[in-house]
Write an enzyme that holds these catalytic residues in place. Sequence first.
Site, short mmCIF file in Angstrom:
data_model
loop_
_atom_site.label_atom_id
_atom_site.label_comp_id
_atom_site.label_asym_id
_atom_site.label_seq_id
_atom_site.Cartn_x
_atom_site.Cartn_y
_atom_site.Cartn_z
N TYR A 150 0.81 -1.21 0.00
CA TYR A 150 0.00 0.00 0.00
C TYR A 150 0.85 1.27 0.00
O TYR A 150 0.33 2.37 -0.17
CB TYR A 150 -0.94 0.00 1.20
CG TYR A 150 -2.08 -0.97 1.05
CD1 TYR A 150 -3.37 -0.54 0.79
CD2 TYR A 150 -1.87 -2.34 1.15
CE1 TYR A 150 -4.41 -1.44 0.62
CE2 TYR A 150 -2.89 -3.25 1.00
CZ TYR A 150 -4.16 -2.78 0.73
OH TYR A 150 -5.19 -3.68 0.56
N LYS A 220 2.20 -14.68 5.58
CA LYS A 220 2.48 -15.63 4.51
C LYS A 220 3.99 -15.84 4.44
O LYS A 220 4.62 -15.83 3.39
CB LYS A 220 1.93 -15.09 3.18
CG LYS A 220 1.92 -16.10 2.03
CD LYS A 220 1.01 -17.28 2.27
CE LYS A 220 1.03 -18.21 1.06
NZ LYS A 220 0.38 -19.50 1.34
N ASP A 320 -3.55 -17.81 4.25
CA ASP A 320 -4.58 -18.53 3.52
C ASP A 320 -5.30 -19.53 4.40
O ASP A 320 -6.52 -19.73 4.28
CB ASP A 320 -4.02 -19.20 2.27
CG ASP A 320 -2.76 -20.00 2.53
OD1 ASP A 320 -1.92 -19.54 3.31
OD2 ASP A 320 -2.60 -21.09 1.95
#
Length: 455
Positions: A150, A220, A320
Amino acid sequence: MRGEKIRIVNGSLIVPRFPTIPFIEGDGTGPDIWAAAIRVFDAAVEKAYNGERKVIWKEVYAGENSFNRFGEWLPQETIDAFKEYLVGIKGPLTTPVGGGIRSLNVALRQMLDLYVCLRPVKYIKGVPSPVRKPEDVDIVIFRENTEDIYVGIEWMEGSPEVEKVIRFIENEMGVKKIRFPKTSGIGIKPISREGSYRLVRAAIQYALKEGRKSVALVHKGNIMKFTEGAFKNWGYELATEEFRYDIVTQRESWIIGNKDHNPDLSVEENAMLIEPGYNMMTDNQKKEIITEVEEGLKLMPSHGKGQWKNKLMIKDAIADITLQQVLTRANEFEVVATMNLNGDYLSDALAAQVGGIGIAPGANINYVTGHAIFEATHGTAPKYAGLDKVNPGSVILSGAMMFKFMGWDEVHDLIWNGIIKSIEQKKVTYDYHRMMEGATLLKCSEFGDAIIENM
């Protein structure tokens, strides 16, 4: 009546009886939801304090409304107002089309260094939900707000800049993994120790203050080892350095629990229990696990004999897998600390589980400076603008969060009571009415009235 400024002294907010709070009405449906929200806020403050306290609202401008008035999407006066008065609230804003600022929301977060995006997600009984057990969802997300992709460090495919970056990556850094370098756009994902530390620190402090049982570091790191993996490692590092006797990591709980269950257990036997593949490890890997067990056992005086069960649990989960587990066993998550993109996905997915983003509150906070902007988390929905139709719940509950942040807990509780009772009575706006049998359809303004009546 003239308002006073909220201040921060030694890390604590000093809130006067008549604080000035800047607000941005918002674009699209913003005027509709704000008109309902401000009446709810004022009614709750009056009911809680009987005139002894009152908010002095100060309108500032951003987005399409600002552009039409002043020719600027985000005037400096608006930024200055949020800096000066510390705490503010906003409706949804239009994202400018074309060059310049890509997102006004992101711009405000970065300009004021609002490093926490706080998104509590809690089910309200009676709200239609697509999942079987929405009541299991009571999760507070601490989303890092100033780093990750971002930041906007990226170069467009085919541009001279991206060609320069790719040449550097391939020629200077020896990278050969870009499959199609001539047609690739490139982005950079910065994750820092400082940014991770302050985000996880805020999450742990919140969890301890609110009596939560766990903080999950969602990442992750199995793929992005030096960004997301580092976030996880730094999270554990911060937790054990600054909150040692208030927390226990999940693996430490296994080590200590094993020793509690069998005091005669050897270090190596304990290692085999916490790491089922221990016997297949290399000697160096075994040594690392042995060291981990020995360090864990040093906590026995403060954490042994079941004491660890009363500590705040620090654990981690792959992003996930987390998105799957919040569907299948949401009650195992209480506070989540994660990076910007993961937090974006996770907060919106959880909002869907409890009835949609139309009633999901949010805030952007710097816990060090005291700056905070509370906001509606949904979009502007321009096709509904001026129809007095949409659900104002998101900005209203964000306001409830704001009052709790200010220490006005009574106002927070009154607003929540009003919303809970209104939904229990099936007095709802069109988004819930179409999914609730026997419900009474209310306009946006009428839903505000119902909340006030039910306080």
